[in-house]
Write a protein that holds these residues in place. Structure first.
Motif, PDB file in Angstrom:
ATOM      1  N   LEU A  58      14.016  19.101  54.298  1.00  0.00           N
ATOM      2  CA  LEU A  58      15.280  19.022  53.557  1.00  0.00           C
ATOM      3  C   LEU A  58      16.444  18.619  54.460  1.00  0.00           C
ATOM      4  CD1 LEU A  58      15.005  22.106  51.174  1.00  0.00           C
ATOM      5  CD2 LEU A  58      15.263  19.720  50.476  1.00  0.00           C
ATOM      6  N   ALA A  59      16.375  18.967  55.737  1.00  0.00           N
ATOM      7  CA  ALA A  59      17.442  18.578  56.658  1.00  0.00           C
ATOM      8  C   ALA A  59      17.569  17.061  56.747  1.00  0.00           C
ATOM      9  CB  ALA A  59      17.184  19.168  58.043  1.00  0.00           C
ATOM     10  N   PHE A  60      16.458  16.367  56.521  1.00  0.00           N
ATOM     11  CA  PHE A  60      16.434  14.910  56.649  1.00  0.00           C
ATOM     12  C   PHE A  60      16.286  14.240  55.283  1.00  0.00           C
ATOM     13  CE2 PHE A  60      14.818  16.727  60.590  1.00  0.00           C
ATOM     14  CZ  PHE A  60      15.618  16.097  61.525  1.00  0.00           C
ATOM     15  N   LEU A  61      16.850  14.861  54.248  1.00  0.00           N
ATOM     16  CA  LEU A  61      16.659  14.372  52.883  1.00  0.00           C
ATOM     17  C   LEU A  61      16.974  12.886  52.709  1.00  0.00           C
ATOM     18  CD1 LEU A  61      15.891  15.585  50.029  1.00  0.00           C
ATOM     19  CD2 LEU A  61      18.326  15.494  49.544  1.00  0.00           C
ATOM     20  N   PRO A  62      18.086  12.351  53.241  1.00  0.00           N
ATOM     21  CA  PRO A  62      18.340  10.919  53.025  1.00  0.00           C
ATOM     22  C   PRO A  62      17.239  10.020  53.563  1.00  0.00           C
ATOM     23  CG  PRO A  62      20.317  12.025  53.837  1.00  0.00           C
ATOM     24  CD  PRO A  62      19.189  13.001  53.968  1.00  0.00           C
ATOM     25  N   LEU A  98      21.814  12.782  47.008  1.00  0.00           N
ATOM     26  CA  LEU A  98      22.521  12.179  48.124  1.00  0.00           C
ATOM     27  C   LEU A  98      24.036  12.224  47.935  1.00  0.00           C
ATOM     28  CD1 LEU A  98      20.346   9.051  49.031  1.00  0.00           C
ATOM     29  CD2 LEU A  98      20.519  11.232  50.235  1.00  0.00           C
ATOM     30  N   GLN A  99      24.481  12.558  46.728  1.00  0.00           N
ATOM     31  CA  GLN A  99      25.913  12.673  46.490  1.00  0.00           C
ATOM     32  C   GLN A  99      26.474  13.869  47.263  1.00  0.00           C
ATOM     33  OE1 GLN A  99      27.475  10.267  44.646  1.00  0.00           O
ATOM     34  NE2 GLN A  99      25.406   9.423  44.704  1.00  0.00           N
ATOM     35  N   PRO A 100      27.715  13.752  47.768  1.00  0.00           N
ATOM     36  CA  PRO A 100      28.305  14.879  48.516  1.00  0.00           C
ATOM     37  C   PRO A 100      28.373  16.137  47.658  1.00  0.00           C
ATOM     38  CG  PRO A 100      29.616  12.886  48.788  1.00  0.00           C
ATOM     39  CD  PRO A 100      28.616  12.590  47.705  1.00  0.00           C
ATOM     40  N   TYR A 101      28.136  17.271  48.306  1.00  0.00           N
ATOM     41  CA  TYR A 101      28.157  18.553  47.604  1.00  0.00           C
ATOM     42  C   TYR A 101      29.411  19.315  48.007  1.00  0.00           C
ATOM     43  CZ  TYR A 101      26.609  23.032  45.716  1.00  0.00           C
ATOM     44  OH  TYR A 101      26.519  24.196  44.982  1.00  0.00           O
ATOM     45  N   GLY A 102      30.006  20.011  47.059  1.00  0.00           N
ATOM     46  CA  GLY A 102      31.170  20.832  47.341  1.00  0.00           C
ATOM     47  C   GLY A 102      32.458  20.192  46.879  1.00  0.00           C
ATOM     48  N   ARG A 103      33.527  20.967  46.978  1.00  0.00           N
ATOM     49  CA  ARG A 103      34.820  20.541  46.457  1.00  0.00           C
ATOM     50  C   ARG A 103      35.643  19.810  47.505  1.00  0.00           C
ATOM     51  NH1 ARG A 103      36.878  26.218  44.229  1.00  0.00           N
ATOM     52  NH2 ARG A 103      35.727  26.893  46.090  1.00  0.00           N
ATOM     53  N   THR A 104      36.589  19.011  47.022  1.00  0.00           N
ATOM     54  CA  THR A 104      37.574  18.372  47.892  1.00  0.00           C
ATOM     55  C   THR A 104      38.956  18.649  47.312  1.00  0.00           C
ATOM     56  OG1 THR A 104      37.471  16.291  46.639  1.00  0.00           O
ATOM     57  CG2 THR A 104      35.972  16.528  48.521  1.00  0.00           C
ATOM     58  N   GLY A 105      39.987  18.226  48.025  1.00  0.00           N
ATOM     59  CA  GLY A 105      41.338  18.415  47.509  1.00  0.00           C
ATOM     60  C   GLY A 105      42.351  18.481  48.630  1.00  0.00           C
ATOM     61  N   GLY A 251      30.583  25.256  63.996  1.00  0.00           N
ATOM     62  CA  GLY A 251      29.463  25.447  64.904  1.00  0.00           C
ATOM     63  C   GLY A 251      28.234  24.685  64.469  1.00  0.00           C
ATOM     64  N   ASP A 252      27.126  25.098  65.061  1.00  0.00           N
ATOM     65  CA  ASP A 252      25.807  24.550  64.737  1.00  0.00           C
ATOM     66  C   ASP A 252      25.190  25.456  63.681  1.00  0.00           C
ATOM     67  OD1 ASP A 252      23.185  23.720  64.625  1.00  0.00           O
ATOM     68  OD2 ASP A 252      22.674  24.378  66.658  1.00  0.00           O
ATOM     69  N   PHE A 253      25.214  25.004  62.440  1.00  0.00           N
ATOM     70  CA  PHE A 253      24.720  25.810  61.327  1.00  0.00           C
ATOM     71  C   PHE A 253      23.203  25.707  61.169  1.00  0.00           C
ATOM     72  CE2 PHE A 253      29.158  25.433  60.474  1.00  0.00           C
ATOM     73  CZ  PHE A 253      29.516  26.493  59.664  1.00  0.00           C
ATOM     74  N   ASN A 254      22.576  24.785  61.893  1.00  0.00           N
ATOM     75  CA  ASN A 254      21.143  24.544  61.721  1.00  0.00           C
ATOM     76  C   ASN A 254      20.793  24.324  60.250  1.00  0.00           C
ATOM     77  OD1 ASN A 254      19.821  24.589  64.360  1.00  0.00           O
ATOM     78  ND2 ASN A 254      20.579  26.679  64.498  1.00  0.00           N
ATOM     79  N   ALA A 255      21.704  23.690  59.532  1.00  0.00           N
ATOM     80  CA  ALA A 255      21.512  23.473  58.098  1.00  0.00           C
ATOM     81  C   ALA A 255      22.420  22.339  57.632  1.00  0.00           C
ATOM     82  CB  ALA A 255      21.817  24.750  57.309  1.00  0.00           C
ATOM     83  N   SER A 256      22.013  21.694  56.565  1.00  0.00           N
ATOM     84  CA  SER A 256      22.800  20.625  55.957  1.00  0.00           C
ATOM     85  C   SER A 256      23.122  21.000  54.516  1.00  0.00           C
ATOM     86  CB  SER A 256      22.015  19.308  55.984  1.00  0.00           C
ATOM     87  OG  SER A 256      20.982  19.323  55.008  1.00  0.00           O
ATOM     88  N   GLN A 257      23.856  20.120  53.845  1.00  0.00           N
ATOM     89  CA  GLN A 257      24.212  20.396  52.456  1.00  0.00           C
ATOM     90  C   GLN A 257      22.993  20.416  51.543  1.00  0.00           C
ATOM     91  OE1 GLN A 257      26.674  16.902  51.222  1.00  0.00           O
ATOM     92  NE2 GLN A 257      24.972  16.458  49.866  1.00  0.00           N
ATOM     93  N   ASP A 258      21.859  19.962  52.017  1.00  0.00           N
ATOM     94  CA  ASP A 258      20.656  19.945  51.200  1.00  0.00           C
ATOM     95  C   ASP A 258      19.856  21.239  51.281  1.00  0.00           C
ATOM     96  OD1 ASP A 258      20.916  17.192  50.250  1.00  0.00           O
ATOM     97  OD2 ASP A 258      20.653  16.660  52.344  1.00  0.00           O
ATOM     98  N   HIS A 259      20.360  22.210  52.035  1.00  0.00           N
ATOM     99  CA  HIS A 259      19.689  23.505  52.134  1.00  0.00           C
ATOM    100  C   HIS A 259      20.338  24.511  51.181  1.00  0.00           C
ATOM    101  CE1 HIS A 259      18.296  22.099  56.240  1.00  0.00           C
ATOM    102  NE2 HIS A 259      17.189  22.507  55.656  1.00  0.00           N
ATOM    103  N   ALA A 260      19.516  25.154  50.393  1.00  0.00           N
ATOM    104  CA  ALA A 260      20.007  26.166  49.456  1.00  0.00           C
ATOM    105  C   ALA A 260      20.668  27.325  50.197  1.00  0.00           C
ATOM    106  CB  ALA A 260      18.857  26.675  48.594  1.00  0.00           C
TER     107      ALA A 260
END
Length: 334
Positions: A58-62, A98-105, A251-260
């Protein structure tokens, strides 16, 4: 009759038998690729990280577009039309995720301060010298350092102590040590209890108290994905405990937006500064294969009090991570 039948079978030309065997092998390969991709994308759809090797993939989903493309070409070449349909479904799911996850503003109020933040995993301290050079060159206001063992901590204190007189650290050898360096005055705060050091502090910036939290949960190694998920959940709990104070987690979260296990941090109101600046999904690890291949697991997450003006990923010698440098604007809530 039996003799004639066997003879007829053996009468099939060798090149035809080879072609048939090749087609069967290609179809088997395509099927296995489709099946594996279906498991990974199924977990992503179900909002779960599953079990090894799903969290790692999942870290390499793209980059799953590559095996999906290979399987689709095989399906087309062999006229496996149900396989083509399978590929189209998987491609649709992958494009959606692949669409960005989360809010902006924009910030919640008028700007009160501008600040520059740098986060870097220096890989057991080996990249400390390059980090010192980057800090002197880029002049960040806050520096978050992961895997800063005793030699790293000593070098940072000797080389940067005058410029960054305020610090909060968790001492430790190997990958356990972490430190926050600051130009701003800091007061102590309770960090996250975890396998690796995750110190915290409160900084006074533009007349406001800003919560600072360094992130470095365990990586999702085989057999340790439960620890990884629990430590990301502990980070979420710290963030969710107070939604009124401006907050910065880096920091280093060891995770991407594709991780639950990572997405609840974004659901709690934090936003990815790199994405806000137009650099979302820029790979930060592993340095040996960048920029051609990698995953963004290094982040600066900010509450809605901030917006991001710029984000750059810096290549540093000696470490397997890129450093992330972001320029932020802090606003004052109404």
């Amino acid at each position: 009759m039996n003799t004639d039948t066997r003879a007829a079978a053996w009468a099939v030309p060798r090149h035809v038998r080879r072609r048939r065997a090749g087609r069967r092998a290609a179809l088997t390969c395509a099927f296995l690729l489709f099946a594996g991709l279906s498991v990974v994308l199924g977990c992503r759809t179900a909002d779960t990280d599953g079990v090894t090797p799903v969290p790692q993939l999942l870290a390499f989903l793209p980059w799953l577009l590559i095996p999906l493309g290979v399987a689709l070409v095989i399906a087309l070449y062999t006229h496996w039309w149900s396989g083509v349909l399978w590929a189209v479904v998987l491609l649709g799911l992958l494009a959606w995720f692949l669409q960005p996850y989360g809010r902006t503003g924009d910030p919640v109020g008028p700007a009160v301060a501008e600040l520059r933040v740098l986060t870097s995993n220096v890989e057991f301290g080996k990249g400390t010298g390059a980090l010192v050079g980057a800090v002197r060159r880029e002049k960040p206001d806050l520096v978050f350092v992961q895997e800063c063992e005793s030699t790293c901590a000593t070098l940072l204190r000797a080389e940067l102590g005058g410029t960054y007189p305020h610090r909060r650290a968790v001492e430790g050898d190997g990958s356990k040590g972490s430190v926050i360096l600051s130009r701003f005055p800091l007061t102590s705060a309770k960090g996250v209890e975890a396998t690796l050091g995750m110190p915290a502090a409160v900084a006074e910036i533009g007349g406001l108290d800003v919560r600072l939290q360094l992130a470095h949960p365990m990586p999702p190694l085989p057999g340790q994905t439960g620890v990884w998920a629990r430590e990301l959940d502990a980070l979420h709990d710290v963030v969710a405990r107070d939604d009124k104070t401006p907050t910065l987690v880096a920091g280093d979260f060891n995770a991407s937006q594709d991780h639950a296990a990572f997405r609840p941090l974004l659901d709690a109101g934090l936003r990815d500064a790199a994405r806000l600046a137009g650099s979302g999904r820029t790979p930060s690890w592993p340095a040996a294969t960048l920029p051609a291949f990698g995953a963004q697991i290094d982040h600066v997450l900010v509450s809605e009090d901030f917006t991001s003006r710029d984000a750059r990923f810096l290549d540093l010698d000696g470490t397997d991570h890129r450093a992330l440098l972001v320029d932020l604007t802090l606003g004052r809530a109404g």
